[in-house]
Design an enzyme around this catalytic site. Structure first.
Site, short mmCIF file in Angstrom:
data_model
loop_
_atom_site.label_atom_id
_atom_site.label_comp_id
_atom_site.label_asym_id
_atom_site.label_seq_id
_atom_site.Cartn_x
_atom_site.Cartn_y
_atom_site.Cartn_z
N CYS A 1 0.81 -1.22 0.00
CA CYS A 1 0.00 0.00 0.00
C CYS A 1 0.84 1.27 0.00
CB CYS A 1 -0.92 0.01 1.22
SG CYS A 1 -1.85 -1.52 1.43
N HIS B 1 -2.41 7.56 6.62
CA HIS B 1 -2.78 6.35 5.86
C HIS B 1 -4.26 6.07 6.09
CE1 HIS B 1 -2.04 2.72 3.68
NE2 HIS B 1 -2.31 1.92 4.70
N HIS C 1 -9.65 2.72 -0.28
CA HIS C 1 -8.24 2.32 -0.28
C HIS C 1 -7.89 1.70 -1.62
CE1 HIS C 1 -4.38 1.08 0.78
NE2 HIS C 1 -4.59 0.38 1.88
#
Length: 616
Positions: free
Chosen positions: A262, A414, A452
């Site tokens: 990620c 994040h 995401h």
């Protein structure tokens, strides 16, 4: 001294819309922007989504836009009608099962308990005993929330896509959008640099995984499909870079992708930054494209307990109805992250070249720090590495901006929306804020809007942050109504509403971009505001050079504005040059000192100086 990598272009698409023109950012803060400012964004989204406006975006169209953007009910597949097959062992009371097949469908290896009678193009099968079979079913998928790109928009329809995987169609669109935002034609840029002074770092964290690529290739033998000659090649994770080089910008420069789950976008940003800083390249395209909103991939994350399931969201709200719009709830009572698709690209440029061309300056990349987690019990669990990256980025902010300047930063967390992330990331940010004596450090998390997107996630964060320095608002986390009790925030200001950042964001000099990836792939970037960047360039080059730059930039800015206006009405240039200007062995002229390619004005220098002379 190192060169300062300038951000001179940006482009892409996510659940909030198009990146260039800051339209995806503007949608996030639409409720605090004026109607005049929002007019172009409504028109842009209406064009992309196929909504009729006649150049007059009505309230009904705006409602349709809002319904078809951001995190919402998945529309890339039907969660209520998902194909599923069960293994079954069939038998009958008389131990015989009879059925008919086309002769072409008869298995190569006929089971021992089959009796086969051929009747022209058909065969009649009698099975003596049991028959192993797959029984087709339709199930309700436990997760119905996702961050699809705007409803009705299909980037593959804008060019000759030839069964491209969705991730690569997103790549072509995003890279085209970024180049269109430059305000300088790509061919003009190439006149000022050597062919090998371009880098492209782009990829995907999960590779290309849909029916036109890896997914279709792996499933073909079990579903009756056919493997095509393209599937294997187009599945590779670095294929976005390959497509940009081969079909978008005609590049022979440095290429590849640096994968870090990620955190992958920041890994690639670090590669591009390094090339600019050390004079390896003068122009770098950095980005990622990810299209993981498909049931097979989502099921893999779901069984890990990573995704927010409908039943969990209903329980959080004490409701019988799932609130898809609020599926991602960073730093609050939450249940898991929300899968999304996105393509995000930025163009970095050597500062001297940018000033010479009059390029738009949207900010600059001071540094990106990458650190692993060391020994771990669980490979997917967070660890100590992110303390290192955030602390390093903040320390650099202090070194560049000073004791007070470091307090004029904000954080793009994040912020996945998982219970584990809310505790671990908040502790990291809070401890760093304490250490550097920052009170009420503004923290936001835009996954609450767009979900995401895995490898492209930090690209979503960067584009939204650059928007702050255009329109003056830090997007708040509007999907939450409280901060969870286990979140550490004594020195943090976790924004539950938009925060005014001053005219064009002048209250803030830099942003900290944070990314935490599975496996301990931590990355934190420090990006400086355009005002701070221009001040630093002025200190280096002087007022005369900067005055000339601003004069040249006016024309470039006008072209960028015109390109954006045209795109808002559906007239945008998709750069896809398949089979054009192809070079071969006859296109090369070579000496011991240089190499010339027929399609480029400048030649490539060959190394003639021994860099290790002090070892001789």
């Amino acid at each position: 001294m190192a060169k300062l990598p300038l951000i001179v272009g940006l482009g892409g698409i996510n659940a909030a819309g198009r990146s260039s023109g800051f339209h995806s950012y503007k949608l996030m803060v639409a409720d605090v922007l004026s109607a005049d400012v929002m007019e172009s964004t409504w028109q842009d989204l209406a064009s992309r989504m196929g909504l009729e406006t006649d150049n007059n975006v009505t309230a009904d169209v705006i409602d349709a836009i809002k319904a078809g953007t951001f995190v919402r009910r998945i529309d890339s597949f039907d969660p209520d009608n998902l194909l599923y097959q069960y293994k079954a062992n069939l038998n009958t009371d008389n131990d015989k099962i009879c059925f008919t097949l086309r002769k072409s469908k008869l298995p190569t290896k006929i089971p021992d308990n089959w009796e086969v009678e051929v009747d022209g193009s058909k065969v009649h099968i009698t099975v003596n005993g049991n028959l192993d079979a797959l029984i087709e079913d339709r199930i309700v998928f436990p997760v119905t929330s996702g961050g699809n790109i705007p409803a009705g928009f299909n980037p593959a329809s804008l060019y000759n896509s030839r069964f491209h995987p969705r991730g690569l169609s997103l790549t072509i669109y995003g890279a085209s959008d970024a180049i269109n935002s430059l305000g300088v034609e790509w061919d003009e840029i190439l006149k000022h640099i050597k062919p090998d002074e371009v880098s492209v770092y782009a990829g995907s964290g999960l590779a290309q995984i849909d029916d036109n690529s890896l997914g279709g290739m792996l499933a073909a033998s079990l579903t009756g499909g056919r493997v095509s000659s393209k599937m294997m090649a187009l599945s590779l994770a670095e294929m976005p870079a390959d497509f940009i080089n081969g079909y978008v910008i005609n590049s022979v420069g440095t290429t590849g992708t640096n994968m870090g789950a990620c955190a992958t976008f920041l890994y690639n940003l670090r590669q591009g930054m390094y090339d600019i800083q050390h004079g390896k390249s003068k122009v770098v395209i950095v980005g990622n494209a990810e299209a993981p909103v498909i049931p097979e991939i989502m099921e893999g994350f779901r069984v890990m307990g990573a995704l927010a399931e409908d039943a969990q969201l209903k329980a959080l709200d004490n409701s019988d109805v799932v609130d898809n719009r609020r599926a991602c709830r960073p730093f609050s009572a939450n249940a898991g992250f929300t899968m999304a698709e996105s393509a995000q690209f930025v163009v970095l440029m050597d500062d001297e070249l940018a000033l010479k061309l009059g390029a738009n300056i949207y900010g600059s990349v001071a540094d990106v720090f990458v650190n692993a987690d060391a020994n771990k019990k669980s490979i997917s669990a967070p660890g100590v590495g992110n303390y290192v990256t955030v602390a390093k980025a903040t320390a650099l902010a202090k070194a560049i901006l000073g004791e007070e300047g470091v307090k004029q930063t904000f954080v793009q967390a994040h912020g996945t929306g998982t219970p584990q992330n809310r505790v671990t990331e908040s502790h990291i940010l809070n401890e760093v804020a304490k250490t550097f004596k920052i009170d009420n450090w503004p923290v936001t998390a835009i996954k609450s809007y767009v979900g995401h997107s895995m490898s492209a996630a930090a690209g979503d964060q960067l584009v939204a942050s650059l928007g702050v320095w255009q329109h003056g608002w830090i997007p708040g986390i509007k999907t939450i109504d409280h901060i969870a009790d286990d979140v550490h925030h004594s020195n943090l200001n976790i924004l539950m509403d938009h925060q005014f950042a001053g005219d064009k964001g002048l209250d803030y000099k830099a942003v900290i971009l944070n990314a935490k990836g599975f496996g301990g792939n931590n990355a934190t970037g420090l990006v400086l505001s355009p005002t701070q960047t221009i001040e630093m360039l002025g200190a280096k080059y002087g007022d005369g050079v900067m005055a000339s730059y601003h004069q040249r930039n006016q024309a470039v800015s006008d072209v960028t504005t015109a390109n954006n206006k045209a795109a808002c009405h559906g007239d945008e240039k998709i750069r896809y040059y398949f089979g054009e200007s192809v070079m071969d062995e006859n296109s090369i002229t070579m000496t011991q000192d240089s190499l010339r390619l027929s399609e480029f004005e400048q030649e490539i220098d060959l190394g003639t100086v021994n860099p290790y002379s002090d070892y001789s």
